[in-house]
Write a protein that holds these residues in place. Structure first.
Motif, short mmCIF file in Angstrom:
data_model
loop_
_atom_site.label_atom_id
_atom_site.label_comp_id
_atom_site.label_asym_id
_atom_site.label_seq_id
_atom_site.Cartn_x
_atom_site.Cartn_y
_atom_site.Cartn_z
N GLU A 1 0.82 -1.20 0.00
CA GLU A 1 0.00 0.00 0.00
C GLU A 1 0.86 1.26 0.00
OE1 GLU A 1 -3.98 1.53 2.39
OE2 GLU A 1 -2.51 0.29 3.45
N ILE A 2 0.43 2.23 -0.78
CA ILE A 2 1.04 3.56 -0.79
C ILE A 2 -0.08 4.56 -0.54
CG2 ILE A 2 2.33 5.28 -2.11
CD1 ILE A 2 3.39 3.01 -3.85
N LEU A 3 0.11 5.41 0.46
CA LEU A 3 -0.89 6.41 0.82
C LEU A 3 -0.18 7.74 0.99
CD1 LEU A 3 -3.78 7.23 1.80
CD2 LEU A 3 -3.00 6.60 4.11
N SER A 4 -0.71 8.78 0.36
CA SER A 4 -0.08 10.09 0.50
C SER A 4 -1.11 11.20 0.43
CB SER A 4 0.97 10.31 -0.59
OG SER A 4 0.36 10.41 -1.87
N PHE A 5 -0.74 12.33 0.99
CA PHE A 5 -1.49 13.57 0.76
C PHE A 5 -0.47 14.65 0.44
CE2 PHE A 5 -0.78 13.48 5.39
CZ PHE A 5 -0.27 14.75 5.65
N SER A 6 -0.82 15.52 -0.49
CA SER A 6 0.15 16.54 -0.92
C SER A 6 -0.56 17.73 -1.56
CB SER A 6 1.15 15.94 -1.92
OG SER A 6 0.48 15.55 -3.12
N LYS A 7 0.18 18.81 -1.63
CA LYS A 7 -0.24 20.00 -2.36
C LYS A 7 1.01 20.74 -2.82
CE LYS A 7 -0.75 23.00 1.73
NZ LYS A 7 -1.72 23.85 2.48
N LEU B 1 -0.52 12.99 -12.01
CA LEU B 1 -0.37 11.84 -12.90
C LEU B 1 0.93 11.09 -12.61
CD1 LEU B 1 -1.60 13.30 -16.32
CD2 LEU B 1 -2.73 11.57 -14.93
N SER B 2 1.99 11.83 -12.30
CA SER B 2 3.28 11.21 -11.99
C SER B 2 3.19 10.38 -10.72
CB SER B 2 4.36 12.29 -11.84
OG SER B 2 4.60 12.94 -13.07
N GLN B 3 2.44 10.88 -9.73
CA GLN B 3 2.26 10.13 -8.49
C GLN B 3 1.57 8.80 -8.77
OE1 GLN B 3 0.14 12.95 -5.99
NE2 GLN B 3 2.00 13.49 -4.91
#
Length: 210
Positions: free
Chosen positions: A170-176, A191-193
């Motif tokens: 699992e990969i989980l992220s939040f970003s801005k 899209l890259s993520q």
């Protein structure tokens, strides 16, 4: 501040990036948020109201304790095998000598068109759980972005052996965006993520089935 390199970044260049990076570039109240279940993060209104986008990937990569331990080792060593890593694709890598311990700073190197980008992060937590009664276990770590990273946020990589003896990656992220370059190109960043998550999951599945 943006850390660029025209050739594949050397260990010295990566260390320079880390040394010049600042503190975390996102609010401390969100620090460690990725330790929570993905559903909780995805439904966190405060995160979304603050402009963060959540990215989540969870894939079945095998079954059994042996597979789980092999996957855990791959995460701990930033490796899938001698030529692939979950963070060692042709266009993204981390120095595999980087220890995964809380507080350790490291550099993600990403190839974007001609220059390489070096983006500093710090391990926020390492989380390992095992059930004494059932063959259930999990291992994961979360890292937060530092000043000098194009994004602000956090990302977790984890592997889990569930009650049905299945192993999940699992990969989980939040970003801005944290820089005008990422503001301009944020749709491409998203899209890259997703592309990275897909490639990393595929590499993990191939490694565990070998």
């Amino acid at each position: 501040m943006v850390f660029l390199c025209w050739a594949r970044p050397s260990p010295h260049e990566q260390r320079t990036c880390i040394d010049k990076s600042g503190d975390f570039n996102y609010d401390s109240k969100y620090r460690g948020s990725t330790v929570k279940p993905a559903d909780s993060v995805q439904q966190d209104r405060e995160l979304s109201d603050s402009g963060f986008s959540v990215n989540h990937t969870r894939v079945l990569v095998g079954s059994g304790c042996e597979t789980f331990e092999k996957g855990k080792s791959a995460l701990q060593n930033w490796r899938i095998n001698s030529t692939r890593r979950h963070f060692g694709l042709n266009w993204a890598f981390v120095d595999p000598r980087t220890p995964i311990h809380t507080g350790v700073k490291f550099c993600v190197c990403v190839k974007e068109l001609f220059p390489w980008l070096m983006m500093p992060l710090q391990v926020v937590y390492v989380n390992e759980n095992r059930s004494p009664k059932k063959a259930v276990a999990s291992f994961g770590f979360g890292s937060g972005t530092l000043s000098g990273h194009l994004l602000a946020g956090e990302e977790r990589f984890s592997i889990t052996l569930d009650e049905n003896n299945k192993v999940w990656y699992e990969i989980l992220s939040f970003s801005k965006p944290a820089h005008f370059l990422s503001v301009i190109g944020y749709p491409y960043v998203l899209l890259s993520q997703k592309h990275f998550a897909h490639a990393s999951s595929l590499a993990m599945r191939q490694h565990l089935s070998s």
